[in-house]
Design a protein around this motif. Structure first.
Motif, PDB file in Angstrom:
ATOM      1  N   UNK A  36       0.848  -1.200   0.000  1.00  9.41           N
ATOM      2  CA  UNK A  36       0.000   0.000   0.000  1.00  9.41           C
ATOM      3  C   UNK A  36       0.880   1.245   0.000  1.00  9.41           C
ATOM      4  N   UNK A  37       0.348   2.315  -0.588  1.00 11.31           N
ATOM      5  CA  UNK A  37       1.027   3.602  -0.565  1.00 11.31           C
ATOM      6  C   UNK A  37      -0.029   4.690  -0.364  1.00 11.31           C
ATOM      7  N   UNK A  38       0.191   5.524   0.640  1.00 13.84           N
ATOM      8  CA  UNK A  38      -0.727   6.624   0.936  1.00 13.84           C
ATOM      9  C   UNK A  38      -0.011   7.934   0.639  1.00 13.84           C
ATOM     10  N   UNK A  39      -0.562   8.694  -0.292  1.00 18.30           N
ATOM     11  CA  UNK A  39       0.068   9.955  -0.672  1.00 18.30           C
ATOM     12  C   UNK A  39      -0.904  10.844  -1.418  1.00 18.30           C
ATOM     13  N   UNK A  40      -0.348  11.617  -2.358  1.00 18.86           N
ATOM     14  CA  UNK A  40      -1.162  12.514  -3.176  1.00 18.86           C
ATOM     15  C   UNK A  40      -0.783  12.317  -4.627  1.00 18.86           C
ATOM     16  N   UNK A  41      -1.757  12.539  -5.514  1.00 16.20           N
ATOM     17  CA  UNK A  41      -1.426  12.527  -6.930  1.00 16.20           C
ATOM     18  C   UNK A  41      -1.098  13.956  -7.348  1.00 16.20           C
ATOM     19  N   UNK A  42      -0.800  14.164  -8.619  1.00 13.37           N
ATOM     20  CA  UNK A  42      -0.252  15.459  -9.052  1.00 13.37           C
ATOM     21  C   UNK A  42      -1.128  16.668  -8.738  1.00 13.37           C
ATOM     22  N   UNK A  43      -2.439  16.495  -8.665  1.00 14.47           N
ATOM     23  CA  UNK A  43      -3.315  17.626  -8.338  1.00 14.47           C
ATOM     24  C   UNK A  43      -3.493  17.786  -6.825  1.00 14.47           C
ATOM     25  N   UNK A  44      -2.722  17.010  -6.059  1.00 13.72           N
ATOM     26  CA  UNK A  44      -2.703  17.049  -4.589  1.00 13.72           C
ATOM     27  C   UNK A  44      -3.911  16.381  -3.943  1.00 13.72           C
ATOM     28  N   UNK A  45      -4.659  15.596  -4.721  1.00  9.25           N
ATOM     29  CA  UNK A  45      -5.752  14.815  -4.130  1.00  9.25           C
ATOM     30  C   UNK A  45      -5.157  13.628  -3.392  1.00  9.25           C
ATOM     31  N   UNK A  46      -5.624  13.352  -2.178  1.00 10.58           N
ATOM     32  CA  UNK A  46      -5.094  12.215  -1.429  1.00 10.58           C
ATOM     33  C   UNK A  46      -5.550  10.896  -2.039  1.00 10.58           C
ATOM     34  N   UNK A  47      -4.593   9.963  -2.167  1.00 17.12           N
ATOM     35  CA  UNK A  47      -4.897   8.648  -2.724  1.00 17.12           C
ATOM     36  C   UNK A  47      -4.260   7.553  -1.883  1.00 17.12           C
ATOM     37  N   UNK A  48      -4.878   6.386  -1.943  1.00 18.29           N
ATOM     38  CA  UNK A  48      -4.302   5.171  -1.390  1.00 18.29           C
ATOM     39  C   UNK A  48      -4.194   4.204  -2.557  1.00 18.29           C
ATOM     40  N   UNK A  49      -2.985   3.710  -2.799  1.00 18.23           N
ATOM     41  CA  UNK A  49      -2.732   2.798  -3.904  1.00 18.23           C
ATOM     42  C   UNK A  49      -2.532   1.402  -3.339  1.00 18.23           C
ATOM     43  N   UNK A  50      -3.247   0.430  -3.920  1.00 19.83           N
ATOM     44  CA  UNK A  50      -3.277  -0.937  -3.402  1.00 19.83           C
ATOM     45  C   UNK A  50      -3.178  -1.953  -4.528  1.00 19.83           C
ATOM     46  N   UNK A  51      -2.528  -3.060  -4.230  1.00 22.34           N
ATOM     47  CA  UNK A  51      -2.477  -4.174  -5.178  1.00 22.34           C
ATOM     48  C   UNK A  51      -3.870  -4.802  -5.231  1.00 22.34           C
ATOM     49  N   UNK A  97      -6.987  -5.390   2.882  1.00 19.58           N
ATOM     50  CA  UNK A  97      -6.825  -6.812   3.208  1.00 19.58           C
ATOM     51  C   UNK A  97      -6.403  -7.604   1.965  1.00 19.58           C
ATOM     52  N   UNK A  98      -7.078  -7.373   0.848  1.00 19.25           N
ATOM     53  CA  UNK A  98      -6.767  -8.087  -0.383  1.00 19.25           C
ATOM     54  C   UNK A  98      -5.336  -7.804  -0.830  1.00 19.25           C
ATOM     55  N   UNK A  99      -4.945  -6.544  -0.787  1.00 17.64           N
ATOM     56  CA  UNK A  99      -3.599  -6.171  -1.195  1.00 17.64           C
ATOM     57  C   UNK A  99      -2.560  -6.872  -0.331  1.00 17.64           C
ATOM     58  N   UNK A 100      -2.768  -6.827   0.985  1.00 24.16           N
ATOM     59  CA  UNK A 100      -1.844  -7.490   1.902  1.00 24.16           C
ATOM     60  C   UNK A 100      -1.782  -8.987   1.598  1.00 24.16           C
ATOM     61  N   UNK A 101      -2.932  -9.619   1.411  1.00 18.90           N
ATOM     62  CA  UNK A 101      -2.982 -11.059   1.140  1.00 18.90           C
ATOM     63  C   UNK A 101      -2.282 -11.422  -0.173  1.00 18.90           C
ATOM     64  N   UNK A 102      -2.484 -10.616  -1.210  1.00 16.86           N
ATOM     65  CA  UNK A 102      -1.837 -10.887  -2.499  1.00 16.86           C
ATOM     66  C   UNK A 102      -0.319 -10.806  -2.374  1.00 16.86           C
TER      67      UNK A 102
END
Length: 120
Positions: A36-51, A97-102
């Motif tokens: 998982x990665x918690x950050x911002x995309x280029x327009x500064x919107x907060x995102x969580x990226x998951x497998x 959970x799915x990302x962690x499990x994968x």
């Protein structure tokens, strides 16, 4: 940063979190692999990226406006979720959970066993 997400990601078996300065994001690791990665995309919107399972990844993108192909990641296996929308918290927990499990299942069997044994 969304504190509950940080706490939830760190609570997963074997998980460790760190701030990656050059990404300006928090990443959550399982062994030497990110789940998982918690950050911002280029327009500064907060995102969580998951497998994500590729078939499920597409379904989430079709069903929810807040879900996009993984920001700066492999678009087939990763989704990013905008955190400033109305995405259901319970579903986000299930995606974590799915990302962690994968990622756990992608580790060598010995590492998997050690992580699971350490959690008791």
């Amino acid at each position: 940063m969304y504190e509950w997400i940080d706490e939830y990601c760190r609570s997963k078996p074997g998980a460790a979190g760190e701030f990656k300065v050059e990404w300006e994001a928090f990443r959550y690791m399982l062994g030497d692999k990110m789940f998982a990665m918690q950050g911002e995309e280029k327009s500064k919107r907060p995102v969580l990226t998951l497998k994500c399972d590729p078939v499920i990844a597409i379904a989430y993108r079709e069903q929810y406006d807040e879900v996009i192909p993984g920001y700066y990641m492999n678009k087939e296996h990763w989704n990013s979720v905008y955190l400033d929308g109305n995405f259901p918290e319970q579903l986000l927990r299930e995606m974590i959970d799915m990302s962690h499990d994968l990622v756990l299942k992608s580790l060598p069997k010995k590492k998997q066993a050690a992580i699971l044994a350490a959690e008791g």
